[in-house]
Scaffold this motif. Sequence first.
Motif, PDB file in Angstrom:
ATOM      1  N   CYS A  31     -45.716  14.123  -0.867  1.00 56.14           N
ATOM      2  CA  CYS A  31     -46.166  12.744  -1.033  1.00 56.14           C
ATOM      3  C   CYS A  31     -47.688  12.717  -1.136  1.00 56.14           C
ATOM      4  CB  CYS A  31     -45.734  11.868   0.151  1.00 56.14           C
ATOM      5  SG  CYS A  31     -43.971  11.494   0.221  1.00 56.14           S
ATOM      6  N   VAL A  32     -48.195  11.710  -1.851  1.00 55.49           N
ATOM      7  CA  VAL A  32     -49.638  11.531  -1.970  1.00 55.49           C
ATOM      8  C   VAL A  32     -49.931  10.050  -2.108  1.00 55.49           C
ATOM      9  CG1 VAL A  32     -49.568  11.856  -4.490  1.00 55.49           C
ATOM     10  CG2 VAL A  32     -51.699  12.250  -3.252  1.00 55.49           C
ATOM     11  N   ASP A  33     -51.051   9.608  -1.546  1.00 56.21           N
ATOM     12  CA  ASP A  33     -51.491   8.222  -1.679  1.00 56.21           C
ATOM     13  C   ASP A  33     -52.256   8.059  -2.995  1.00 56.21           C
ATOM     14  OD1 ASP A  33     -50.442   7.695   0.829  1.00 56.21           O
ATOM     15  OD2 ASP A  33     -52.382   7.853   1.856  1.00 56.21           O
ATOM     16  N   ILE A  34     -51.953   6.984  -3.710  1.00 57.78           N
ATOM     17  CA  ILE A  34     -52.654   6.666  -4.954  1.00 57.78           C
ATOM     18  C   ILE A  34     -53.164   5.229  -4.843  1.00 57.78           C
ATOM     19  CG2 ILE A  34     -52.548   6.551  -7.462  1.00 57.78           C
ATOM     20  CD1 ILE A  34     -51.860   9.307  -6.495  1.00 57.78           C
ATOM     21  N   PRO A  35     -54.470   5.007  -4.905  1.00 56.94           N
ATOM     22  CA  PRO A  35     -54.977   3.634  -4.801  1.00 56.94           C
ATOM     23  C   PRO A  35     -54.728   2.851  -6.078  1.00 56.94           C
ATOM     24  CG  PRO A  35     -56.789   5.144  -5.218  1.00 56.94           C
ATOM     25  CD  PRO A  35     -55.570   6.001  -5.017  1.00 56.94           C
ATOM     26  N   ALA A  36     -54.565   1.539  -5.936  1.00 62.02           N
ATOM     27  CA  ALA A  36     -54.414   0.673  -7.099  1.00 62.02           C
ATOM     28  C   ALA A  36     -55.615   0.840  -8.018  1.00 62.02           C
ATOM     29  CB  ALA A  36     -54.287  -0.778  -6.655  1.00 62.02           C
ATOM     30  N   GLY A  37     -55.352   0.949  -9.316  1.00 62.26           N
ATOM     31  CA  GLY A  37     -56.431   1.124 -10.276  1.00 62.26           C
ATOM     32  C   GLY A  37     -56.729   2.563 -10.622  1.00 62.26           C
ATOM     33  N   PHE A  69     -49.211   7.854 -15.219  1.00 63.33           N
ATOM     34  CA  PHE A  69     -49.001   6.510 -14.683  1.00 63.33           C
ATOM     35  C   PHE A  69     -50.331   5.886 -14.264  1.00 63.33           C
ATOM     36  CE2 PHE A  69     -45.467   9.252 -13.708  1.00 63.33           C
ATOM     37  CZ  PHE A  69     -44.328   8.498 -13.907  1.00 63.33           C
ATOM     38  N   TYR A  70     -50.350   4.566 -14.298  1.00 61.57           N
ATOM     39  CA  TYR A  70     -51.450   3.779 -13.738  1.00 61.57           C
ATOM     40  C   TYR A  70     -50.893   3.036 -12.530  1.00 61.57           C
ATOM     41  CZ  TYR A  70     -55.113   0.156 -13.472  1.00 61.57           C
ATOM     42  OH  TYR A  70     -56.124  -0.688 -13.057  1.00 61.57           O
ATOM     43  N   ALA A  71     -51.535   3.184 -11.378  1.00 62.08           N
ATOM     44  CA  ALA A  71     -51.066   2.540 -10.154  1.00 62.08           C
ATOM     45  C   ALA A  71     -51.462   1.070 -10.162  1.00 62.08           C
ATOM     46  CB  ALA A  71     -51.635   3.245  -8.928  1.00 62.08           C
ATOM     47  N   GLU A  72     -50.474   0.188 -10.172  1.00 61.46           N
ATOM     48  CA  GLU A  72     -50.729  -1.252 -10.178  1.00 61.46           C
ATOM     49  C   GLU A  72     -50.985  -1.799  -8.775  1.00 61.46           C
ATOM     50  OE1 GLU A  72     -51.136  -2.974 -12.796  1.00 61.46           O
ATOM     51  OE2 GLU A  72     -50.076  -2.022 -14.462  1.00 61.46           O
ATOM     52  N   ILE A  73     -50.425  -1.124  -7.753  1.00 58.86           N
ATOM     53  CA  ILE A  73     -50.663  -1.476  -6.354  1.00 58.86           C
ATOM     54  C   ILE A  73     -50.968  -0.183  -5.598  1.00 58.86           C
ATOM     55  CG2 ILE A  73     -49.110  -3.474  -6.485  1.00 58.86           C
ATOM     56  CD1 ILE A  73     -47.035  -1.862  -4.906  1.00 58.86           C
ATOM     57  N   ASP A  74     -51.456  -0.294  -4.363  1.00 58.46           N
ATOM     58  CA  ASP A  74     -51.663   0.892  -3.535  1.00 58.46           C
ATOM     59  C   ASP A  74     -50.310   1.548  -3.273  1.00 58.46           C
ATOM     60  OD1 ASP A  74     -54.413   0.474  -3.383  1.00 58.46           O
ATOM     61  OD2 ASP A  74     -54.264  -0.681  -1.511  1.00 58.46           O
ATOM     62  N   LEU A  75     -50.196   2.808  -3.628  1.00 62.84           N
ATOM     63  CA  LEU A  75     -48.908   3.489  -3.624  1.00 62.84           C
ATOM     64  C   LEU A  75     -48.873   4.696  -2.699  1.00 62.84           C
ATOM     65  CD1 LEU A  75     -48.157   3.682  -7.475  1.00 62.84           C
ATOM     66  CD2 LEU A  75     -47.046   2.159  -5.825  1.00 62.84           C
ATOM     67  N   ILE A  76     -47.671   4.997  -2.225  1.00 67.83           N
ATOM     68  CA  ILE A  76     -47.311   6.338  -1.781  1.00 67.83           C
ATOM     69  C   ILE A  76     -46.363   6.870  -2.843  1.00 67.83           C
ATOM     70  CG2 ILE A  76     -46.170   7.752  -0.051  1.00 67.83           C
ATOM     71  CD1 ILE A  76     -46.889   5.655   2.036  1.00 67.83           C
ATOM     72  N   VAL A  77     -46.736   7.996  -3.443  1.00 69.51           N
ATOM     73  CA  VAL A  77     -45.925   8.624  -4.482  1.00 69.51           C
ATOM     74  C   VAL A  77     -45.222   9.828  -3.863  1.00 69.51           C
ATOM     75  CG1 VAL A  77     -46.011   9.918  -6.646  1.00 69.51           C
ATOM     76  CG2 VAL A  77     -47.387   7.841  -6.364  1.00 69.51           C
ATOM     77  N   MET A 122     -65.765   1.215  -7.707  1.00 74.21           N
ATOM     78  CA  MET A 122     -66.273  -0.012  -8.309  1.00 74.21           C
ATOM     79  C   MET A 122     -65.357  -0.496  -9.437  1.00 74.21           C
ATOM     80  SD  MET A 122     -70.409   0.616  -8.400  1.00 74.21           S
ATOM     81  CE  MET A 122     -70.668  -0.996  -9.126  1.00 74.21           C
ATOM     82  N   THR A 123     -64.839   0.441 -10.214  1.00 78.78           N
ATOM     83  CA  THR A 123     -63.913   0.070 -11.288  1.00 78.78           C
ATOM     84  C   THR A 123     -62.589  -0.399 -10.710  1.00 78.78           C
ATOM     85  OG1 THR A 123     -64.937   1.645 -12.809  1.00 78.78           O
ATOM     86  CG2 THR A 123     -62.704   0.909 -13.335  1.00 78.78           C
ATOM     87  N   ARG A 124     -62.096   0.303  -9.699  1.00 78.22           N
ATOM     88  CA  ARG A 124     -60.824  -0.078  -9.092  1.00 78.22           C
ATOM     89  C   ARG A 124     -60.889  -1.466  -8.457  1.00 78.22           C
ATOM     90  NH1 ARG A 124     -60.005   2.683  -4.993  1.00 78.22           N
ATOM     91  NH2 ARG A 124     -61.375   4.518  -5.060  1.00 78.22           N
ATOM     92  N   GLU A 125     -62.045  -1.842  -7.957  1.00 79.46           N
ATOM     93  CA  GLU A 125     -62.178  -3.162  -7.335  1.00 79.46           C
ATOM     94  C   GLU A 125     -61.975  -4.296  -8.343  1.00 79.46           C
ATOM     95  OE1 GLU A 125     -65.972  -3.167  -5.458  1.00 79.46           O
ATOM     96  OE2 GLU A 125     -65.350  -1.841  -3.805  1.00 79.46           O
ATOM     97  N   LYS A 126     -62.157  -4.009  -9.611  1.00 81.26           N
ATOM     98  CA  LYS A 126     -61.966  -5.018 -10.652  1.00 81.26           C
ATOM     99  C   LYS A 126     -60.501  -5.151 -11.067  1.00 81.26           C
ATOM    100  CE  LYS A 126     -66.573  -4.065 -12.552  1.00 81.26           C
ATOM    101  NZ  LYS A 126     -67.324  -3.579 -13.752  1.00 81.26           N
ATOM    102  N   HIS A 127     -59.661  -4.259 -10.561  1.00 81.27           N
ATOM    103  CA  HIS A 127     -58.242  -4.295 -10.913  1.00 81.27           C
ATOM    104  C   HIS A 127     -57.566  -5.526 -10.321  1.00 81.27           C
ATOM    105  CE1 HIS A 127     -54.060  -3.106 -11.389  1.00 81.27           C
ATOM    106  NE2 HIS A 127     -53.889  -3.215 -10.080  1.00 81.27           N
ATOM    107  N   ASN A 128     -56.770  -6.199 -11.112  1.00 83.39           N
ATOM    108  CA  ASN A 128     -56.001  -7.355 -10.658  1.00 83.39           C
ATOM    109  C   ASN A 128     -54.616  -6.896 -10.210  1.00 83.39           C
ATOM    110  OD1 ASN A 128     -57.999  -9.342 -11.251  1.00 83.39           O
ATOM    111  ND2 ASN A 128     -57.446  -9.221 -13.420  1.00 83.39           N
TER     112      ASN A 128
END
Length: 288
Positions: free
Chosen positions: A61-67, A226-234, A268-274
Amino acid sequence: MKPTTPNFAPPKDAQQRRGIAPVICYPPNARVRADLGAFAELLARAKRTNVVTVPPRDAACVDIPAGAFFRIVSVQGSQVGDLNLWSKADLNERFYSGKTRALHGTHLSTGDRMWSSFPNLRPMATITADTLDWYGFDEFGGSVHDVIGTRCDPYTGRLLSGGDYHNCCHSNLTRALADHCGLSVNVAETYVHDVLNVFMCTGFTRDTGQYFMKASPVRPGDYLEFYAEIDLIVGLSACPGGDCGQEHTSDVAHCYPLEIEVYDPGAMTREKHNTPLKSSYDRSHGRG
């Protein structure tokens, strides 16, 4: 499986009934289209920040932040993987393979989204690249990256063989999630769910409607991105079936590791993710 010889005679209008044209349950305009150009621009600015190796017949498993982006990569030989997704904030919000199948079809590729379970029903991840998109559907009706199978598991294994096998994908994912989140295996198992079968080539037989698998066309260097739309555990299991060309849930097949690569465009880029909103349904179910 339906009987090959029917027990009942067809009605006089049987051919007419069989000839009724199908209706697509969820028309394309019911889905939100992915902006692949925007994803490509983000990925061009991203840096590879992590690589997790998934050993053969095991999971990680790995954590993937949104964005951020992540890739599942074939690195040594033909190998399929079973993918689970969970919301980092709430393990109860997990990938819903059945609804994803209804919205996008039996096999996923670029532009398709992986949707979360009720009551949230929102995109968890969007597929942004697929090096096996050339495969399409073959003469048997097979294709890659399916959401029709479940995952090899010890319960079905015992049902069919009478023995226990602990390196099936269900058990692999259970152990990996337990270790990642500090849970007991009994608690972790309650969150393990039906998968996206990455790189697996599957379909249904046309005569009996049975689920089949065949050797995966995946080669070293192929990936699903993939692009993570929300904070994920993969969570990803390297299936004990190897390329699933012969059998699974055993130590017979040749198996290889898989890698999960993480690409981060920066905080900074991830913070702009909706972040996609959860379903706005009021959950009254007619009792409001």
